[in-house]
Design a protein around this motif. Structure first.
Motif, short mmCIF file in Angstrom:
data_model
loop_
_atom_site.label_atom_id
_atom_site.label_comp_id
_atom_site.label_asym_id
_atom_site.label_seq_id
_atom_site.Cartn_x
_atom_site.Cartn_y
_atom_site.Cartn_z
N ILE A 85 51.27 11.39 10.16
CA ILE A 85 51.55 9.90 9.80
C ILE A 85 50.44 8.69 9.40
N SER A 86 49.27 8.62 10.41
CA SER A 86 48.12 8.07 10.32
C SER A 86 47.41 8.25 9.40
N ALA A 87 48.04 9.39 8.22
CA ALA A 87 48.04 9.31 6.95
C ALA A 87 47.54 8.73 5.63
N TRP A 121 44.96 15.77 3.49
CA TRP A 121 45.40 14.60 2.76
C TRP A 121 46.53 13.73 1.98
N ILE A 122 46.42 14.36 1.06
CA ILE A 122 47.88 14.52 0.19
C ILE A 122 48.53 14.98 0.34
N ASP A 123 48.39 16.27 0.35
CA ASP A 123 49.95 16.76 1.37
C ASP A 123 50.21 16.22 2.01
N GLN A 124 49.38 16.28 3.15
CA GLN A 124 50.29 15.32 3.76
C GLN A 124 51.20 13.75 3.66
N VAL A 125 50.34 13.19 2.92
CA VAL A 125 50.92 11.66 2.06
C VAL A 125 52.67 11.84 1.57
N ASN A 126 51.96 13.01 0.08
CA ASN A 126 53.19 13.02 -0.45
C ASN A 126 54.43 13.34 0.34
N ALA A 127 54.14 14.29 1.47
CA ALA A 127 54.53 15.06 2.68
C ALA A 127 55.85 13.65 3.30
#
Length: 137
Positions: free
Chosen positions: A80-82, A119-125
């Motif tokens: 979640i720190s993304a 990073w993008i994948d984490q933010v989107n997820a």
């Protein structure tokens, strides 16, 4: 857990408030900056903020984000720190990527492209998870 001039109770309060803040950001579909995150923590907790001009304080907020991830990761499987990025930057800080490597989510010494995609994948997820009904409770 005492460290960086803060008590265990302060760390607990900051971790809880920080997680709530980041969940709210995920639901809004918007990242936040270290500066805005710090200001919101100060407002919500009444505790002193982090002085980003001092290396130890930058390390302390990195520790806080690590604690927040630990609390959230078991539920989401995401970092979640993304959602926290540098002011005027388009991705997370180096601590985010170091944590991803430590957790085996990125290979050691990932390429810039691999880091950006992760990073993008984490933010989107995170937006998908917390924007869904299961993340709203």
């Amino acid at each position: 857990m005492t460290g960086y001039g803060r008590s265990d109770d302060e760390w607990d309060l900051l971790t809880e408030a920080g997680l709530e803040l980041l969940i709210e950001q995920a639901r809004l579909g918007a990242p936040t900056t270290y500066t805005d995150f710090d200001a919101a923590l100060r407002r919500r907790t009444g505790l002193r903020g982090f002085d980003f001009d001092q290396e130890s304080e930058r390390a302390a907020i990195g520790r806080l984000l690590g604690l927040i991830v630990e609390r959230d990761y078991e539920t989401t499987g995401l970092l979640i720190s993304a959602l926290v990025r540098y002011l005027n930057a388009n991705d997370a800080g180096p601590g985010f990527y170091a944590l991803a490597v430590q957790r085996g989510l990125l290979p050691p010494k990932p390429s810039a492209l691999a880091k950006e995609k992760f990073w993008i994948d984490q933010v989107n997820a995170l937006h998908a998870y917390y924007g869904s009904s299961r993340g709203n409770g």
